[in-house]
Write a protein that holds these residues in place. Structure first.
Motif, short mmCIF file in Angstrom:
data_model
loop_
_atom_site.label_atom_id
_atom_site.label_comp_id
_atom_site.label_asym_id
_atom_site.label_seq_id
_atom_site.Cartn_x
_atom_site.Cartn_y
_atom_site.Cartn_z
N ALA A 397 60.23 54.21 69.98
CA ALA A 397 60.98 52.96 69.93
C ALA A 397 62.33 53.09 70.61
O ALA A 397 62.83 52.12 71.20
CB ALA A 397 61.18 52.55 68.47
N ALA A 398 62.96 54.27 70.56
CA ALA A 398 64.27 54.44 71.20
C ALA A 398 64.17 54.27 72.71
O ALA A 398 64.99 53.59 73.32
CB ALA A 398 64.85 55.82 70.86
N SER A 399 63.16 54.86 73.32
CA SER A 399 62.97 54.72 74.76
C SER A 399 62.61 53.28 75.13
O SER A 399 63.09 52.75 76.13
CB SER A 399 61.87 55.67 75.25
OG SER A 399 62.31 57.00 75.22
N ALA A 400 61.75 52.66 74.33
CA ALA A 400 61.38 51.27 74.59
C ALA A 400 62.59 50.36 74.45
O ALA A 400 62.79 49.42 75.23
CB ALA A 400 60.28 50.83 73.63
N ASN A 401 63.42 50.64 73.45
CA ASN A 401 64.63 49.86 73.23
C ASN A 401 65.59 50.01 74.41
O ASN A 401 66.18 49.04 74.89
CB ASN A 401 65.31 50.32 71.94
CG ASN A 401 66.55 49.51 71.63
OD1 ASN A 401 66.49 48.31 71.48
ND2 ASN A 401 67.69 50.19 71.53
N ALA A 402 65.73 51.25 74.91
CA ALA A 402 66.60 51.48 76.08
C ALA A 402 66.09 50.74 77.30
O ALA A 402 66.87 50.14 78.05
CB ALA A 402 66.68 52.98 76.37
N ALA A 403 64.77 50.74 77.50
CA ALA A 403 64.19 50.03 78.64
C ALA A 403 64.40 48.53 78.52
O ALA A 403 64.78 47.86 79.49
CB ALA A 403 62.70 50.36 78.73
N ALA A 404 64.17 47.98 77.33
CA ALA A 404 64.29 46.54 77.13
C ALA A 404 65.73 46.07 77.27
O ALA A 404 65.99 44.94 77.67
CB ALA A 404 63.75 46.15 75.75
#
Length: 491
Positions: A397-404
């Motif tokens: 979720a942290a990587s997805a959050n950074a991407a979003a």
């Protein structure tokens, strides 16, 4: 043959899901307060911009740059911090970023140099971005999906207050002791948070905890075959670094659902930052208030955001549980979509009221009410989207959050810069109306698209992602909520 290291059943006390409630709540609250520092730093300069411009000889555009360049660092910071936290743990990332922030933020006013101020703002923003990089992901480590709405409302509570505290603090300190103390006061406050974090923040990322458990087993038994799924998928340090630090970019490039969310979140955050940067000017130009009075109006933005998230969080969980029950236990990220709808309606209503009340010189309380409504709408919709992403990407979720958030932070940087030109040309009434009409064009279709086509959007890009990561095992860790629920049963 290898021995996979997992939790010792569903009741393993080392699993963060089974930690005592007090420990989880203390950690969530402290991370929330840490986010307060970040949002205070975003807005605390706003009431002091006139004095800073005079002292440093900055033009209007350069002054706005000094304010918004802090957010430009948010574009880059999460792309490094998020994968670092997924490789080495949440706590090391949290502590290092706060030390980094304290140093560069305290350096900003030294010698009253515009070069040092702008550079210090940018570099301190890198450390300040730790909140948006890992806060929501950490709540996913600690709290189960059924508690996601409430946990997000807790971790976002203090950061939203920062929208009010920052300008109030800025106006009061600037008026009485000078703007350099804005930076030094916040750095001192963050030092106290750093000290408490040493004792209250615990490592919560399950893959890191399991890797440590595997290392202890290898050492105590002398058997090198103990390992975790992540260690088997990425056996070398080079592979781990490559996969971890490229994951946010790969997710952004290959997953249409991230691109779609990024567009929505970007416009939401851009409007919010534009309001923070220009709010004080409205009450100076239209209502001729003092610096301290102008700062107090930010309470409206914080109040609207706080009410929306604290009400929206529990409602999100109830809607999620209701839809799960109707589907006989099946869960999908689309169960978070209903809470996007109130935000879609409240945001343009608030923008219209906020803009035209200032334009027509209505009582200042009407302008504040409009600001509270649109800020509440933005935060309610944004939290629903963050919950959606956590459900979809689970452990990463942290990587997805950074991407979003990539375009989100670009818009947070850009919107305040063009704000003076927008309002100079159209006025506050039509300027905010233009923002509201664009929001309606984006916001109204979004929940409908996600509810009807969300599953298809989430499926797009997964085969490409598999090829880029080089193995199916890597992709298997990018679990949806169904996969996370199965993992919970093993825990």
């Amino acid at each position: 043959m290898s021995f996979e290291v997992t939790w010792n059943g569903n009741d393993d006390p080392n699993d963060p899901y089974n930690w005592p409630f007090a420990r989880c709540m203390a950690m969530t609250t402290l991370i929330s307060v840490g986010g307060l520092v970040s949002t205070m730093s975003t807005s605390m300069m706003a009431p002091a911009l006139t004095q800073i411009s005079t002292d440093l000889g900055l033009g209007a555009s350069a002054t706005q740059l000094a304010l918004s360049i802090y957010l430009l660092a948010f574009v880059f910071g999460p792309f490094i911090i998020a994968p670092f936290s997924e490789m080495y743990g949440r706590k090391p990332a949290w502590l290092f970023c706060h030390v980094w922030y304290i140093f560069w933020n305290a350096l900003c006013p030294v010698n009253k140099s515009k070069g040092i101020l702008i550079a210090g703002r940018f570099l301190s923003g890198f450390g300040g971005s730790v909140g948006i990089a890992i806060a929501s992901a950490t709540t996913a480590d600690l709290w189960r999906p059924s508690q996601r709405g409430v946990s997000l409302s807790i971790v976002t509570f203090a950061p939203f207050l920062g929208a009010a505290i920052g300008p109030i603090l800025g106006g009061t300190i600037t008026q009485h002791v000078g703007w350099p103390w804005l930076f030094w006061t916040v750095s001192l406050f963050d030092s106290s948070i750093l000290f408490l974090s040493l004792f209250l923040v615990h490592e919560s990322y399950a893959p890191v905890l399991l890797s440590r458990k595997a290392a202890k087993l290898r050492k105590s038994t002398g058997n090198p075959l103990y390992s975790t799924q992540f260690e088997r998928s990425h056996p070398t340090l080079g592979k781990k670094l490559m996969v971890s630090f490229t994951r946010p970019i790969k997710v952004l490039v290959t997953r249409p659902i991230i691109q779609f969310m990024s567009l929505l979140l970007a416009y939401n955050f851009g409007i919010y930052c534009l309001a923070l940067a220009t709010f004080a000017n409205i009450f100076a130009d239209k209502y001729h208030q003092t610096e301290s009075q102008r700062g107090l109006n930010y309470i409206a933005i914080a109040l609207g955001s706080t009410i929306a998230t604290q009400v929206g969080g529990p409602v999100t969980d109830r809607v999620w549980a209701h839809l799960k029950g109707k589907a006989s236990g099946k869960v999908v990220p689309e169960y978070r979509v209903p809470l996007m709808i109130p935000g879609t309606l409240l945001t343009p209503i608030g923008l219209f009221l906020y803009g035209w009340s200032a334009e027509r010189h209505w009582h200042w309380i009407v302008t504040d009410i409009g600001a509270a409504i649109f800020s509440g709408g933005i935060m309610m919709g944004s939290n629903a989207m963050y919950a959606y992403l956590i459900d979809e990407f689970a452990e990463h979720a942290a990587s997805a959050n950074a991407a979003a958030r990539s375009w989100t932070n670009v818009m947070g940087f850009v919107f305040p810069i063009f704000a003076p030109s927008l309002y100079q040309r159209f006025g506050y009434g039509w300027g905010n109306s233009l923002l509201a009409f664009i929001y309606l064009g984006l916001g109204i279709p979004a929940p409908l698209i996600l509810w009807r086509y969300g599953e298809r959007l989430r499926a797009l890009g997964k085969p490409v992602e598999m090829m880029l990561n080089g193995s199916a095992e890597t992709v298997d860790t990018m679990q949806t909520t169904q996969g996370l629920e199965k993992a919970d049963e093993k825990r």
